[in-house]
Design a protein around this motif. Structure first.
Motif, PDB file in Angstrom:
ATOM      1  N   GLU A   1     -47.060 -10.726  36.685  1.00 13.78           N
ATOM      2  CA  GLU A   1     -45.646 -11.080  36.552  1.00 13.78           C
ATOM      3  C   GLU A   1     -45.258 -11.351  35.109  1.00 13.78           C
ATOM      4  OE1 GLU A   1     -45.121 -14.346  39.190  1.00 13.78           O
ATOM      5  OE2 GLU A   1     -45.290 -13.118  41.023  1.00 13.78           O
ATOM      6  N   LEU A   2     -46.216 -11.724  34.283  1.00 15.63           N
ATOM      7  CA  LEU A   2     -45.945 -11.927  32.857  1.00 15.63           C
ATOM      8  C   LEU A   2     -45.841 -10.605  32.098  1.00 15.63           C
ATOM      9  CD1 LEU A   2     -48.314 -14.934  32.017  1.00 15.63           C
ATOM     10  CD2 LEU A   2     -45.818 -14.988  32.234  1.00 15.63           C
ATOM     11  N   GLY A   3     -46.150  -9.491  32.769  1.00 13.71           N
ATOM     12  CA  GLY A   3     -46.023  -8.185  32.145  1.00 13.71           C
ATOM     13  C   GLY A   3     -47.334  -7.566  31.710  1.00 13.71           C
ATOM     14  N   PHE A   4     -48.467  -8.160  32.112  1.00  9.06           N
ATOM     15  CA  PHE A   4     -49.773  -7.624  31.737  1.00  9.06           C
ATOM     16  C   PHE A   4     -50.259  -6.698  32.851  1.00  9.06           C
ATOM     17  CE2 PHE A   4     -49.396 -11.651  29.443  1.00  9.06           C
ATOM     18  CZ  PHE A   4     -49.663 -11.234  28.151  1.00  9.06           C
ATOM     19  N   ASP A   5     -50.476  -5.426  32.512  1.00 13.36           N
ATOM     20  CA  ASP A   5     -50.781  -4.425  33.528  1.00 13.36           C
ATOM     21  C   ASP A   5     -52.236  -4.490  33.989  1.00 13.36           C
ATOM     22  OD1 ASP A   5     -52.270  -3.253  31.501  1.00 13.36           O
ATOM     23  OD2 ASP A   5     -50.909  -1.561  31.197  1.00 13.36           O
ATOM     24  N   HIS A   6     -52.587  -3.587  34.936  1.00 10.25           N
ATOM     25  CA  HIS A   6     -53.921  -3.639  35.537  1.00 10.25           C
ATOM     26  C   HIS A   6     -55.015  -3.336  34.511  1.00 10.25           C
ATOM     27  CE1 HIS A   6     -53.071   0.694  35.737  1.00 10.25           C
ATOM     28  NE2 HIS A   6     -54.364   0.878  35.799  1.00 10.25           N
ATOM     29  N   VAL A   7     -54.719  -2.553  33.484  1.00 11.16           N
ATOM     30  CA  VAL A   7     -55.729  -2.272  32.454  1.00 11.16           C
ATOM     31  C   VAL A   7     -56.012  -3.538  31.660  1.00 11.16           C
ATOM     32  CG1 VAL A   7     -56.302  -0.881  30.435  1.00 11.16           C
ATOM     33  CG2 VAL A   7     -55.028   0.143  32.328  1.00 11.16           C
ATOM     34  N   PHE A   8     -54.964  -4.265  31.291  1.00  7.49           N
ATOM     35  CA  PHE A   8     -55.171  -5.531  30.583  1.00  7.49           C
ATOM     36  C   PHE A   8     -55.972  -6.489  31.445  1.00  7.49           C
ATOM     37  CE2 PHE A   8     -54.224  -9.932  29.704  1.00  7.49           C
ATOM     38  CZ  PHE A   8     -54.306 -10.010  28.313  1.00  7.49           C
ATOM     39  N   ARG A   9     -55.680  -6.579  32.719  1.00  2.43           N
ATOM     40  CA  ARG A   9     -56.372  -7.538  33.574  1.00  2.43           C
ATOM     41  C   ARG A   9     -57.850  -7.187  33.709  1.00  2.43           C
ATOM     42  NH1 ARG A   9     -51.646  -6.586  36.417  1.00  2.43           N
ATOM     43  NH2 ARG A   9     -52.673  -5.642  38.224  1.00  2.43           N
ATOM     44  N   ARG A  10     -58.166  -5.900  33.808  1.00  2.00           N
ATOM     45  CA  ARG A  10     -59.585  -5.504  33.845  1.00  2.00           C
ATOM     46  C   ARG A  10     -60.239  -5.775  32.490  1.00  2.00           C
ATOM     47  NH1 ARG A  10     -61.468  -2.534  38.156  1.00  2.00           N
ATOM     48  NH2 ARG A  10     -63.101  -1.534  36.924  1.00  2.00           N
ATOM     49  N   MET A  11     -59.514  -5.537  31.407  1.00  2.00           N
ATOM     50  CA  MET A  11     -60.038  -5.816  30.075  1.00  2.00           C
ATOM     51  C   MET A  11     -60.358  -7.299  29.924  1.00  2.00           C
ATOM     52  SD  MET A  11     -58.160  -5.342  26.374  1.00  2.00           S
ATOM     53  CE  MET A  11     -57.045  -6.740  26.646  1.00  2.00           C
ATOM     54  N   TRP A  12     -59.461  -8.162  30.352  1.00  2.00           N
ATOM     55  CA  TRP A  12     -59.650  -9.604  30.183  1.00  2.00           C
ATOM     56  C   TRP A  12     -60.766 -10.120  31.079  1.00  2.00           C
ATOM     57  CZ3 TRP A  12     -57.238 -11.384  26.047  1.00  2.00           C
ATOM     58  CH2 TRP A  12     -57.214 -12.752  25.803  1.00  2.00           C
ATOM     59  N   GLU A  13     -60.850  -9.579  32.301  1.00  5.90           N
ATOM     60  CA  GLU A  13     -61.959  -9.952  33.172  1.00  5.90           C
ATOM     61  C   GLU A  13     -63.288  -9.556  32.539  1.00  5.90           C
ATOM     62  OE1 GLU A  13     -63.780  -9.037  37.635  1.00  5.90           O
ATOM     63  OE2 GLU A  13     -62.149  -7.799  36.842  1.00  5.90           O
ATOM     64  N   LEU A  14     -63.351  -8.342  31.973  1.00  5.53           N
ATOM     65  CA  LEU A  14     -64.583  -7.885  31.333  1.00  5.53           C
ATOM     66  C   LEU A  14     -64.918  -8.752  30.129  1.00  5.53           C
ATOM     67  CD1 LEU A  14     -66.869  -5.809  31.180  1.00  5.53           C
ATOM     68  CD2 LEU A  14     -65.365  -4.374  29.772  1.00  5.53           C
ATOM     69  N   TYR A  15     -63.924  -9.117  29.339  1.00  6.78           N
ATOM     70  CA  TYR A  15     -64.141  -9.983  28.172  1.00  6.78           C
ATOM     71  C   TYR A  15     -64.743 -11.327  28.578  1.00  6.78           C
ATOM     72  CZ  TYR A  15     -62.199 -13.913  25.403  1.00  6.78           C
ATOM     73  OH  TYR A  15     -61.990 -15.106  24.766  1.00  6.78           O
ATOM     74  N   LEU A  16     -64.174 -11.965  29.595  1.00  8.55           N
ATOM     75  CA  LEU A  16     -64.673 -13.271  30.011  1.00  8.55           C
ATOM     76  C   LEU A  16     -66.074 -13.151  30.621  1.00  8.55           C
ATOM     77  CD1 LEU A  16     -61.393 -14.721  31.563  1.00  8.55           C
ATOM     78  CD2 LEU A  16     -62.437 -15.370  29.379  1.00  8.55           C
ATOM     79  N   ALA A  17     -66.299 -12.107  31.433  1.00 10.85           N
ATOM     80  CA  ALA A  17     -67.624 -11.907  32.037  1.00 10.85           C
ATOM     81  C   ALA A  17     -68.660 -11.533  30.989  1.00 10.85           C
ATOM     82  CB  ALA A  17     -67.532 -10.834  33.118  1.00 10.85           C
ATOM     83  N   TYR A  18     -68.285 -10.679  30.052  1.00  5.94           N
ATOM     84  CA  TYR A  18     -69.164 -10.246  28.959  1.00  5.94           C
ATOM     85  C   TYR A  18     -69.604 -11.459  28.135  1.00  5.94           C
ATOM     86  CZ  TYR A  18     -70.246  -7.529  24.650  1.00  5.94           C
ATOM     87  OH  TYR A  18     -70.827  -6.984  23.543  1.00  5.94           O
ATOM     88  N   SER A  19     -68.662 -12.348  27.844  1.00  5.30           N
ATOM     89  CA  SER A  19     -68.983 -13.548  27.063  1.00  5.30           C
ATOM     90  C   SER A  19     -69.878 -14.485  27.861  1.00  5.30           C
ATOM     91  CB  SER A  19     -67.691 -14.255  26.655  1.00  5.30           C
ATOM     92  OG  SER A  19     -66.854 -13.405  25.895  1.00  5.30           O
ATOM     93  N   GLU A  20     -69.561 -14.676  29.134  1.00 11.41           N
ATOM     94  CA  GLU A  20     -70.399 -15.532  29.976  1.00 11.41           C
ATOM     95  C   GLU A  20     -71.827 -15.001  30.037  1.00 11.41           C
ATOM     96  OE1 GLU A  20     -70.717 -16.949  34.656  1.00 11.41           O
ATOM     97  OE2 GLU A  20     -68.806 -16.164  33.905  1.00 11.41           O
ATOM     98  N   ALA A  21     -71.956 -13.684  30.179  1.00 12.09           N
ATOM     99  CA  ALA A  21     -73.290 -13.076  30.241  1.00 12.09           C
ATOM    100  C   ALA A  21     -74.066 -13.314  28.954  1.00 12.09           C
ATOM    101  CB  ALA A  21     -73.163 -11.580  30.515  1.00 12.09           C
ATOM    102  N   GLY A  22     -73.381 -13.319  27.818  1.00 10.55           N
ATOM    103  CA  GLY A  22     -74.046 -13.589  26.554  1.00 10.55           C
ATOM    104  C   GLY A  22     -74.703 -14.953  26.529  1.00 10.55           C
ATOM    105  N   PHE A  23     -74.035 -15.942  27.126  1.00  8.82           N
ATOM    106  CA  PHE A  23     -74.609 -17.286  27.164  1.00  8.82           C
ATOM    107  C   PHE A  23     -75.631 -17.419  28.291  1.00  8.82           C
ATOM    108  CE2 PHE A  23     -70.665 -17.941  24.805  1.00  8.82           C
ATOM    109  CZ  PHE A  23     -71.123 -18.700  23.751  1.00  8.82           C
TER     110      PHE A  23
END
Length: 438
Positions: A393-415
């Motif tokens: 609803e804020l205007g972030f499309d499905h590509v952004f949402r997959r990108m952000w999910e990957l970023y947070l998961a990628y960072s978590e995996a690093g730790f």
């Protein structure tokens, strides 16, 4: 968002590249140019590497209506990586390495029942993914960081705004009530959502204690965030100057500070650390050095030393990685540097020690909390996924949402894999040597 269903049930998953906004996401909407040979080599290397890892590899149909693998049951927790479009997956990796791996996820060409699990396995075995002879040729195929991402005075502001000025409303959807965008320090692990804000306050209070912040302390904060540290420092009776390069964060922090009745004690300015003048009893900077860039680490620590009053202390919170990996990352344009943190580089403990000593600072305290950052990121990621509709609803499309999910998961995996750590460090002016005393 990853959805777990029985393997016989079709899922209206990511609709694929055809639905990607090519103007917003040009390198996701189209496949890169890559020679047949390079793609074939990538396929062979990737298939051999994945076959040796504790992963299941599944080939599904093209993105659109494909089953997502059911999660492992019983004692088998092996994560499954499903390739919806193996040809596109290998072509992207052949052309762009890990950038292609990330863009392939953004395009919906692969999925998994356990994103953090897959990425943790990959991070834990990163040195084994590419055969040694090919690793020696790394410089011939990796992309180098673009010159536009250098952290000059103008470049640093552009880089910060590309991440932190996305939307205050976006960050409030997944951060805790303190709006702290850095690792918390929990009382116990695993963490619970109910512990989150108290754990963020514990992190801030430990840093303020390291810096000796109390009534009348003149505090410089480099990197305002959304104002929580400045508020807690002011509540101790300190006088705070907080600087940021994010216009969105400055406006938000100023509003919070005024609402708390602390505007006389806290000033928030849009300013680069290299432009600050004055003398401060305490300098505090939380996970800001990662945005400085290796080229400017000397300038950063020199500024800390120059701004520190006699007898004062610097308190830093910094993400770190092993030194050799840092050197490899510094030479490479990564998925994170392309899409998430342009111009950034995580330092190694060796780099922090060397650069601070060269600037005349001594480390007197150094404590790590890597497991706490993994839990922080898990809570952020879970909040983000729960708020998927609000993000849209804020205007972030499905590509952004997959990108952000990957970023947070990628960072978590690093730790989770202990490739990354986060440390709280106290620095003071180094004692003068014999020549200095003369």
């Amino acid at each position: 968002m990853t959805v777990s269903l029985p393997s016989s049930a079709p899922v209206a998953a990511d609709p694929g590249r055809s639905s990607v906004d090519a103007e917003r996401w040009p390198d996701v909407a189209r496949l890169p140019r890559a020679s047949a040979l390079r793609t074939a080599i990538a396929r062979r290397v990737v298939e051999r590497a994945l076959a040796a890892l504790p992963l299941r590899i599944r080939h599904g149909g093209l993105p659109g209506a494909v089953p997502v693998p059911r999660p492992a049951t019983g004692g088998d927790r092996t994560p499954t990586l499903t390739l919806h479009d193996p040809d596109a997956f290998h072509r992207r990796i052949g052309a762009d390495g890990l950038i292609g791996f990330g863009e392939s996820y953004m395009a919906g060409e692969w999925d998994t029942d356990n994103l953090v699990g897959v990425l943790t396995v990959l991070a834990s075995h990163v040195d084994d993914l590419v055969p040694a002879p090919l690793r020696r040729l790394r410089g011939a195929w990796v992309r180098h960081r673009p010159a536009r991402d250098r952290n000059t005075l103008d470049g640093a502001r552009d880089n910060i705004q590309r991440h932190y000025d996305l939307s205050n409303d976006l960050f409030t959807l997944f951060l805790d009530q303190s709006l702290s965008y850095s690792s918390a320090v929990f009382d116990a692990l695993p963490a619970t959502p109910q512990d989150f804000t108290a754990a963020q306050h514990r992190k801030i209070d430990r840093l303020l204690d390291l810096a000796g912040v109390g009534p009348g302390t003149r505090v410089l904060e480099i990197g305002t965030g959304w104002g929580e540290l400045a508020l807690r420092a002011a509540s101790r009776g300190a006088e705070v100057l907080s600087i940021t390069l994010s216009e969105e964060q400055r406006a938000f922090a100023r509003h919070r500070i005024a609402a708390a009745g602390l505007a006389r004690q806290v000033t928030v300015e849009l300013c680069d650390y290299r432009q600050i003048e004055g003398s401060f009893d305490a300098v505090v900077s939380v996970e800001m050095i990662e945005a400085v860039g290796a080229e400017y680490w000397a300038a950063y620590f020199t500024a800390l030393r120059r701004l520190l009053a006699p007898g004062g202390s610097v308190a830093l919170q910094a993400i770190t990685m092993p030194h050799e990996r840092m050197l490899d990352t510094a030479r490479t344009h990564t998925w994170i540097s392309k899409y998430i943190f342009p111009g950034g580089l995580i330092p190694s403990p060796d780099a922090l020690a060397h650069e601070s000593a060269a600037a005349g600072l001594s480390i007197t305290h150094d404590t790590g909390y890597g497991d706490h950052y993994a839990e922080t990121l898990r809570l952020w990621r879970e909040n983000f996924l729960e708020q998927s509709e609000a993000v849209e609803e804020l205007g972030f499309d499905h590509v952004f949402r997959r990108m952000w999910e990957l970023y947070l998961a990628y960072s978590e995996a690093g730790f989770r894999s202990h490739v990354l750590d986060v440390r709280q460090i106290r620095l003071v002016a180094a004692a003068p040597g014999p020549e200095d005393s003369r």
